[in-house]
Motif scaffolding. Structure first.
Motif, PDB file in Angstrom:
ATOM      1  N   GLU A   1       0.840  -1.178   0.000  1.00  0.00           N
ATOM      2  CA  GLU A   1       0.000   0.000   0.000  1.00  0.00           C
ATOM      3  C   GLU A   1       0.876   1.228   0.000  1.00  0.00           C
ATOM      4  O   GLU A   1       1.975   1.225   0.534  1.00  0.00           O
ATOM      5  CB  GLU A   1      -0.911   0.004   1.238  1.00  0.00           C
ATOM      6  CG  GLU A   1      -1.920  -1.122   1.228  1.00  0.00           C
ATOM      7  CD  GLU A   1      -2.877  -1.011   2.397  1.00  0.00           C
ATOM      8  OE1 GLU A   1      -3.092   0.113   2.869  1.00  0.00           O
ATOM      9  OE2 GLU A   1      -3.397  -2.033   2.822  1.00  0.00           O
TER      10      GLU A   1
ATOM     11  N   THR B   1       2.371   4.258   1.276  1.00  0.00           N
ATOM     12  CA  THR B   1       2.561   4.894   2.572  1.00  0.00           C
ATOM     13  C   THR B   1       3.734   5.841   2.463  1.00  0.00           C
ATOM     14  O   THR B   1       4.627   5.655   1.647  1.00  0.00           O
ATOM     15  CB  THR B   1       2.865   3.850   3.674  1.00  0.00           C
ATOM     16  OG1 THR B   1       4.020   3.110   3.278  1.00  0.00           O
ATOM     17  CG2 THR B   1       1.713   2.899   3.879  1.00  0.00           C
TER      18      THR B   1
ATOM     19  N   LYS C   1       0.177   4.980   7.809  1.00  0.00           N
ATOM     20  CA  LYS C   1      -0.875   5.070   6.799  1.00  0.00           C
ATOM     21  C   LYS C   1      -1.496   6.458   6.853  1.00  0.00           C
ATOM     22  O   LYS C   1      -1.668   7.034   7.913  1.00  0.00           O
ATOM     23  CB  LYS C   1      -1.934   4.005   7.029  1.00  0.00           C
ATOM     24  CG  LYS C   1      -1.412   2.615   6.763  1.00  0.00           C
ATOM     25  CD  LYS C   1      -2.535   1.624   6.723  1.00  0.00           C
ATOM     26  CE  LYS C   1      -1.967   0.267   6.355  1.00  0.00           C
ATOM     27  NZ  LYS C   1      -2.998  -0.712   6.174  1.00  0.00           N
TER      28      LYS C   1
ATOM     29  N   GLY D   1      -4.663   9.103   5.406  1.00  0.00           N
ATOM     30  CA  GLY D   1      -6.049   9.075   4.949  1.00  0.00           C
ATOM     31  C   GLY D   1      -6.149   9.257   3.451  1.00  0.00           C
ATOM     32  O   GLY D   1      -5.173   9.503   2.762  1.00  0.00           O
ATOM     33  N   GLU D   2      -7.378   9.175   2.927  1.00  0.00           N
ATOM     34  CA  GLU D   2      -7.547   9.268   1.491  1.00  0.00           C
ATOM     35  C   GLU D   2      -7.370  10.701   1.008  1.00  0.00           C
ATOM     36  O   GLU D   2      -7.554  11.662   1.756  1.00  0.00           O
ATOM     37  CB  GLU D   2      -8.919   8.745   1.083  1.00  0.00           C
ATOM     38  CG  GLU D   2     -10.077   9.588   1.557  1.00  0.00           C
ATOM     39  CD  GLU D   2     -11.408   9.020   1.112  1.00  0.00           C
ATOM     40  OE1 GLU D   2     -11.445   8.250   0.147  1.00  0.00           O
ATOM     41  OE2 GLU D   2     -12.401   9.352   1.737  1.00  0.00           O
ATOM     42  N   TYR D   3      -7.031  10.858  -0.249  1.00  0.00           N
ATOM     43  CA  TYR D   3      -6.784  12.161  -0.853  1.00  0.00           C
ATOM     44  C   TYR D   3      -8.114  12.775  -1.256  1.00  0.00           C
ATOM     45  O   TYR D   3      -8.951  12.116  -1.861  1.00  0.00           O
ATOM     46  CB  TYR D   3      -5.892  11.993  -2.081  1.00  0.00           C
ATOM     47  CG  TYR D   3      -5.661  13.287  -2.819  1.00  0.00           C
ATOM     48  CD1 TYR D   3      -4.777  14.235  -2.330  1.00  0.00           C
ATOM     49  CD2 TYR D   3      -6.333  13.548  -3.998  1.00  0.00           C
ATOM     50  CE1 TYR D   3      -4.566  15.413  -3.002  1.00  0.00           C
ATOM     51  CE2 TYR D   3      -6.132  14.722  -4.681  1.00  0.00           C
ATOM     52  CZ  TYR D   3      -5.241  15.656  -4.182  1.00  0.00           C
ATOM     53  OH  TYR D   3      -5.038  16.828  -4.859  1.00  0.00           O
ATOM     54  N   ILE D   4      -8.311  14.033  -0.925  1.00  0.00           N
ATOM     55  CA  ILE D   4      -9.545  14.743  -1.266  1.00  0.00           C
ATOM     56  C   ILE D   4      -9.178  15.929  -2.145  1.00  0.00           C
ATOM     57  O   ILE D   4      -8.396  16.781  -1.731  1.00  0.00           O
ATOM     58  CB  ILE D   4     -10.304  15.226  -0.020  1.00  0.00           C
ATOM     59  CG1 ILE D   4     -10.663  14.036   0.846  1.00  0.00           C
ATOM     60  CG2 ILE D   4     -11.524  16.026  -0.398  1.00  0.00           C
ATOM     61  CD1 ILE D   4     -11.300  14.390   2.159  1.00  0.00           C
TER      62      ILE D   4
END
Length: 92
Positions: A73, A75, A81, A83-86
């Protein structure tokens, strides 16, 4: 006097290097290209000798995917880890 001596050494070494490069350059280039060709041939041979692959018909398409648990994944370098990209737009 020391400056002229230094400049003379630099010029002599420059021309000596050019002379030696002209003599030994092609030999070194042939040696390096031969080694690269052998390495490429070995990698192609080992790739073609893949142990458990069965013979496939010409034109047959097979997609080989790695299992999900073997994938790394994304990292950051710290290994934490994230969070998701916004994606966002600025509103005036």
């Amino acid at each position: 006097m020391q400056l002229l001596r230094t400049i003379a050494f630099i010029v002599i070494f420059y021309y000596l290097f050019r002379f030696l490069a002209r003599i030994f350059g092609p030999v070194l280039f042939r040696y390096a290209s031969k080694k690269a060709q052998e390495k490429h041939g070995r990698s192609q041979h080992s790739r073609n000798q893949g142990g458990n692959r069965e013979m496939r018909k010409e034109g047959e398409v097979v997609i080989e995917d790695t299992p999900v648990n073997n994938r790394k994944e994304r990292t950051p370098a710290s290994g934490k880890k994230v969070g998701e990209y916004i994606d966002f737009e600025e509103i005036d």
